[in-house]
Design an enzyme around this catalytic site. Structure first.
Site, PDB file in Angstrom:
ATOM      1  N   HIS A   7      39.707  32.956  40.710  1.00 18.95           N
ATOM      2  CA  HIS A   7      40.576  32.891  42.374  1.00 18.95           C
ATOM      3  C   HIS A   7      39.331  33.403  43.419  1.00 18.95           C
ATOM      4  O   HIS A   7      39.730  33.554  44.342  1.00 18.95           O
ATOM      5  CB  HIS A   7      41.980  33.690  42.803  1.00 18.95           C
ATOM      6  CG  HIS A   7      41.739  34.797  42.364  1.00 18.95           C
ATOM      7  ND1 HIS A   7      41.741  35.463  41.305  1.00 18.95           N
ATOM      8  CD2 HIS A   7      41.589  36.253  42.857  1.00 18.95           C
ATOM      9  CE1 HIS A   7      41.522  36.765  41.579  1.00 18.95           C
ATOM     10  NE2 HIS A   7      40.676  37.383  42.513  1.00 18.95           N
ATOM     11  N   GLY A  66      39.586  44.198  45.357  1.00 18.00           N
ATOM     12  CA  GLY A  66      37.788  44.520  45.429  1.00 18.00           C
ATOM     13  C   GLY A  66      37.245  45.026  44.372  1.00 18.00           C
ATOM     14  O   GLY A  66      35.880  44.718  44.054  1.00 18.00           O
ATOM     15  N   ASP A  95      42.376  31.424  35.533  1.00 17.76           N
ATOM     16  CA  ASP A  95      41.641  32.881  36.326  1.00 17.76           C
ATOM     17  C   ASP A  95      39.895  32.149  35.946  1.00 17.76           C
ATOM     18  O   ASP A  95      40.177  34.082  35.598  1.00 17.76           O
ATOM     19  CB  ASP A  95      42.227  33.942  36.260  1.00 17.76           C
ATOM     20  CG  ASP A  95      41.831  33.891  37.808  1.00 17.76           C
ATOM     21  OD1 ASP A  95      42.026  35.325  38.345  1.00 17.76           O
ATOM     22  OD2 ASP A  95      41.522  33.215  38.763  1.00 17.76           O
ATOM     23  N   SER A 155      38.254  42.351  41.599  1.00 15.15           N
ATOM     24  CA  SER A 155      38.765  40.649  41.341  1.00 15.15           C
ATOM     25  C   SER A 155      36.945  39.630  40.355  1.00 15.15           C
ATOM     26  O   SER A 155      35.994  39.971  40.841  1.00 15.15           O
ATOM     27  CB  SER A 155      39.401  39.537  42.256  1.00 15.15           C
ATOM     28  OG  SER A 155      40.450  39.551  41.986  1.00 15.15           O
ATOM     29  N   SER A 179      41.817  39.787  36.202  1.00 16.40           N
ATOM     30  CA  SER A 179      41.828  38.615  37.335  1.00 16.40           C
ATOM     31  C   SER A 179      43.302  39.640  38.472  1.00 16.40           C
ATOM     32  O   SER A 179      43.025  39.044  39.788  1.00 16.40           O
ATOM     33  CB  SER A 179      42.848  38.136  36.496  1.00 16.40           C
ATOM     34  OG  SER A 179      43.958  37.280  37.061  1.00 16.40           O
TER      35      SER A 179
END
Length: 500
Positions: free
Chosen positions: A212, A319, A240, A321, A336
């Site tokens: 993402h 912040g 992801d 990911s 994720s």
């Protein structure tokens, strides 16, 4: 206990047990003591047993066949618990360090029930947050909002499951709907458009991160806003994960930033068992540790379900990911999303995408040290392929460092320790704390002063924190015995290093 099954204890954590050297970086030990409430001895004992656990689980699975009910660590990590169904009969698990318990359902049965829920996408609603096989309770747990009208939608989702009849499914009330932790980084930040995410783990040619965090073709920029690379593969939702191919200005290295001035080296990607210790790195919450709670979780994000995630209580927040998730020195995955953060929940959950499926999907090779037990790595010059060396293995205060053919000796093995670079119990040091061009790089007794603080940048510059200058081979000398100094950073090959 149950008939026909042996109960064999292994290495429980007792006060009388001898300390074990788990061979991991001291910053991991420190963070686990802080976040898991363990003593240093317990940390080493736990990690030493966890290193054995994957092989024990494999052996138990092979012995039990269809009667295998899963494997997980006990609360302190001193035993591997194996679930066994009644179908095992007189089969015995003869493994030191394994304790068996009777369970009603096999792992295969639990995975079948979970698969039924995975297929029921049409009945999904935002009230249903995630579901997974929970090994210690021998059930499939569905986390959902069950208040008010939400309960009816949850019941509709569960209606397809055969697990309702045999008690395999249970619902746990959940207050936090998982959401992708967008503006995040892993070890180091990177940027795309107006967003920020995190480098997960370096691979040959780039790094892996969360899907993402940018679609295919997205341009990325490093923590210093310098052009970095391009997203070459990305899957979101469903999974992801993504990988970024970096340009020649960036050199993938086998470590994770620990937010204490040093790096945690990565030795491999062996998958940790349930209840193993887990640490993760991110720009918002920095270095956090917890335990691996469950695997193969299906998380229902707002954009659709994501399958095969793993959950830990090592908290994260917006912040983080794409950031690194590691157990000991083994890469586990990339961050994720979260359900509750470090700041707003007493029971936070962080979901991560396991790394091995990412590597397989794109044919990537994880950057690792190639093994070892924390004995350090070599700094190899891009000018001549030689290594930073302590002359004649003389680990005395004041010895000026040199270049020499790489030989793997202790005189060429350096370890990052709280921002310092150490070999033979001494520290790399700028002589007399000088900031002038030409100041010698020497070996000195470790004091922690700024003259002994160094940072290796993603571009391969080994920089003195005190002087903000680069470690430099004098006069571009390519011969054995060439001395090291600090000098203004020029980007030339005599100032470029690979740590491996």
């Amino acid at each position: 206990m149950f008939a026909g099954l042996a109960t064999l204890t292994g290495l429980p954590m007792t006060a009388s047990a001898a300390p074990l050297d788990s061979g991991v970086a001291p910053e991991i030990v420190s963070a686990m003591r802080r976040d898991l409430g363990l003593t240093e001895k317990q940390v080493h004992q736990r990690l030493a047993f966890e290193a054995r656990a994957p092989q024990l689980e494999k052996a138990a699975r092979e012995q039990l066949g269809t009667a295998f009910g899963g494997a997980w660590l006990d609360s302190v990590g001193g035993e591997l618990i194996v679930g066994v169904t009644a179908e095992a009969g007189d089969t015995k698990v003869r493994l030191d360090g394994v304790r068996t318990v009777r369970v009603a359902r096999s792992l295969a049965r639990l995975e079948e029930v979970k698969a039924e829920l995975d297929k029921n996408v049409q009945a999904l609603s935002p009230d249903i947050h995630s579901w997974n096989v929970d090994l210690p309770t021998n059930s499939v747990v569905v986390y959902a909002d069950v208040s008010g009208q939400s309960k009816r939608r949850v019941d509709d989702f569960l209606a397809v499951s055969s697990g309702l009849k045999d008690g395999a499914v249970r619902v746990v009330a959940s207050q936090h709907a998982p959401e992708p932790a967008y503006d995040l980084r892993g070890g180091e930040a990177y940027y795309f458009g107006n967003s920020r995410c995190s480098v997960g783990f370096p691979v040959n040619g780039g790094f892996v991160t969360a899907g993402h965090c940018g679609g295919v073709g997205t341009a990325t920029f490093g923590h210093n806003r310098v052009a970095q690379g391009t997203v070459r593969g990305s899957v979101w939702p469903g999974a992801d994960y993504a990988w970024v191919q970096t340009n020649g200005s960036w050199t993938p290295q086998p470590w994770v930033y620990n937010y204490a001035g040093g790096n945690v080296v990565v030795h491999g990607s062996n998958e940790a068992p349930v209840n193993a210790s887990i640490c993760r790195s991110g720009s918002t919450t920095q270095w956090r540790c917890g335990v691996l709670q469950a695997k193969n979780i299906t998380v229902n994000y707002s954009v659709g379900p994501v399958y095969g995630l793993t959950r830990t209580n090592a908290c994260a927040a917006g912040g983080d990911s794409g950031g690194s998730v590691i157990s000991g020195n083994q890469a586990q995955g990339v961050t994720s999303g979260v359900a509750g953060t470090c700041f707003d929940s007493s029971n936070p959950q962080t979901f991560y995408q396991p790394i091995n499926p990412i590597l397989r999907a794109y044919g990537l090779t994880l950057r690792t040290t190639g093994g070892g037990g924390g004995s350090g790595q070599s700094f190899v010059s891009r000018l001549n392929g030689k290594c930073i060396d302590v002359p004649n293995s003389n680990f005395s205060d004041g010895v000026q460092l040199q270049m020499w053919n790489c030989n793997g000796s202790n005189a060429q093995r350096w370890s990052f320790v709280n921002g310092t670079l150490q070999a033979g119990g001494k520290c790399m040091d700028v002589a007399w704390g000088s900031t002038a061009n030409g100041a010698a790089i020497q070996l000195a007794n470790c004091s922690g002063n700024p003259a002994q603080q160094f940072v290796l940048s993603g571009a391969g510059d080994l920089v003195s924190v005190l002087a903000n200058k680069c470690v430099d081979i004098v006069s571009h000398n390519t011969n054995d015995g060439a001395r090291l100094i600090i000098y203004e950073c020029t980007g030339n090959p005599n100032q470029k290093w690979d740590y491996r």
